[in-house]
Write a protein that holds these residues in place. Structure first.
Motif, PDB file in Angstrom:
ATOM      1  N   ALA A 152     -27.297  21.169  11.213  1.00 59.96           N
ATOM      2  CA  ALA A 152     -27.054  19.971  10.252  1.00 59.96           C
ATOM      3  C   ALA A 152     -26.305  20.346   9.278  1.00 59.96           C
ATOM      4  CB  ALA A 152     -28.299  19.556  10.013  1.00 59.96           C
ATOM      5  N   VAL A 153     -26.113  21.413   8.804  1.00 58.38           N
ATOM      6  CA  VAL A 153     -25.337  21.735   7.714  1.00 58.38           C
ATOM      7  C   VAL A 153     -24.837  23.083   7.744  1.00 58.38           C
ATOM      8  CG1 VAL A 153     -27.057  20.410   6.130  1.00 58.38           C
ATOM      9  CG2 VAL A 153     -27.206  22.973   6.348  1.00 58.38           C
ATOM     10  N   GLY A 154     -24.593  23.812   8.737  1.00 57.82           N
ATOM     11  CA  GLY A 154     -23.837  24.998   9.005  1.00 57.82           C
ATOM     12  C   GLY A 154     -24.742  26.174   8.470  1.00 57.82           C
ATOM     13  N   PRO A 155     -24.009  27.144   8.517  1.00 62.39           N
ATOM     14  CA  PRO A 155     -24.820  28.438   8.248  1.00 62.39           C
ATOM     15  C   PRO A 155     -25.389  28.550   6.991  1.00 62.39           C
ATOM     16  CG  PRO A 155     -22.621  29.019   9.266  1.00 62.39           C
ATOM     17  CD  PRO A 155     -22.711  27.662   8.958  1.00 62.39           C
ATOM     18  N   ASP A 186     -36.109  30.003   0.495  1.00 64.04           N
ATOM     19  CA  ASP A 186     -35.243  29.162  -0.330  1.00 64.04           C
ATOM     20  C   ASP A 186     -33.828  29.437   0.180  1.00 64.04           C
ATOM     21  OD1 ASP A 186     -37.509  28.355  -1.836  1.00 64.04           O
ATOM     22  OD2 ASP A 186     -37.025  29.418  -3.449  1.00 64.04           O
ATOM     23  N   LEU A 187     -33.103  28.233   0.549  1.00 64.86           N
ATOM     24  CA  LEU A 187     -31.876  28.540   1.291  1.00 64.86           C
ATOM     25  C   LEU A 187     -30.566  27.631   0.386  1.00 64.86           C
ATOM     26  CD1 LEU A 187     -33.145  27.612   4.679  1.00 64.86           C
ATOM     27  CD2 LEU A 187     -32.512  30.048   4.023  1.00 64.86           C
ATOM     28  N   VAL A 188     -29.593  28.201   0.752  1.00 60.78           N
ATOM     29  CA  VAL A 188     -28.253  27.537   0.122  1.00 60.78           C
ATOM     30  C   VAL A 188     -27.335  27.705   1.418  1.00 60.78           C
ATOM     31  CG1 VAL A 188     -28.633  27.889  -2.288  1.00 60.78           C
ATOM     32  CG2 VAL A 188     -27.287  29.531  -0.828  1.00 60.78           C
ATOM     33  N   PRO A 189     -26.376  26.422   1.658  1.00 57.62           N
ATOM     34  CA  PRO A 189     -25.463  26.632   2.537  1.00 57.62           C
ATOM     35  C   PRO A 189     -24.468  27.583   2.155  1.00 57.62           C
ATOM     36  CG  PRO A 189     -25.658  24.372   1.930  1.00 57.62           C
ATOM     37  CD  PRO A 189     -26.560  25.174   0.848  1.00 57.62           C
TER      38      PRO A 189
END
Length: 251
Positions: A152-155, A186-189
């Motif tokens: 959906a949003v890449g790595p 917790d993640l960030v693109p």
């Protein structure tokens, strides 16, 4: 791309291929993976000899995305790894377990063992391998990330994972926090080109489609940082309620 200069010990850690280590049997939900090191942890598990499994400590993608918390960079991880053979051994066992469950390539393992963004204020370590009895919890979360979030949003890169009881309390986490039991990331693109609008649209659609299958929880912070776990299907916004989730409000 941010570059780091490290000493000889750190450089050696970054290029290290670690010896094979133990791994538990795959969880029921995971797809089988071939050629993965297995070793006896209990009388119920079997042993098998394979080649050494390298721990992934490769750098970020070319575009690093949002800046991470100081003290949790690739160089900081390499220094942590070099300080203790116990760190190396635990990380290798953890990597092997992820490989055995088909999720060893979702994110680099060195990012997966980041603890909390507030680790310094709490006098804690920036990196920690979760206890072995919690490893299966993160497997299901990584399956959702691999099969739904990344398309959906890449790595993405983890900026917070397991929090031990002391760090969880200091971070104002609930006693049964999904981070405390290693269900949560917790993640960030990775790509800075992913806007908050892109993130909300993509991840909310993935959660609506497959979130129940993975018992996925989804929450959003400011900017492009978001929370994913596999500790119960739900979503929430700034006040912790579903009605304020950006999946509902679009904000």
């Amino acid at each position: 791309m941010q570059k780091f200069t490290v000493g000889a010990a750190v450089a050696a850690a970054l290029s290290l291929t670690l010896a094979p280590a133990t791994a538990t049997a795959p969880v029921a939900q995971a797809q089988p993976a071939g050629g993965i090191a297995q070793a006896q942890l209990t009388s119920a598990t079997a042993s098998a000899a394979t080649a050494a499994v390298p721990v992934r400590i490769d750098g970020f993608a070319q575009d690093n995305g949002p800046e991470i918390t100081p003290g949790q960079s690739r160089a900081d991880f390499a220094a942590w790894l070099a300080r203790s053979p116990a760190n190396r051994d635990a990380l290798t066992e953890f990597q092997n377990h992820l490989n055995a469950n088909g999720v060893g390539d979702v994110v680099p393992v060195w990012q997966l063992v980041r603890t909390s963004s507030s680790f310094r204020q709490c006098g804690a370590a920036g990196f920690e391998v979760a206890p072995r009895d919690k490893w299966d919890n993160i497997v299901k979360t990584l399956q959702f990330v691999k099969r739904d979030v990344v398309p959906a949003v890449g790595p993405v890169q983890p900026v917070s994972g397991y929090r031990n009881p002391e760090l969880n309390r200091c971070s104002n986490g609930a006693p049964a926090s999904a981070h405390r039991h290693f269900f949560a990331l917790d993640l960030v693109p990775v790509s800075a080109s992913v806007s908050r609008r892109d993130l909300v649209r993509g991840v909310c659609a993935a959660h609506a489609r497959d979130g129940r299958t993975y018992e996925a929880g989804l929450g959003f912070y400011s900017g492009v940082r978001f929370h994913v776990d596999s500790n119960g299907f739900r979503r929430w916004g700034p006040n912790g309620r579903g009605a304020t989730s950006p999946c509902v409000t679009g904000a």
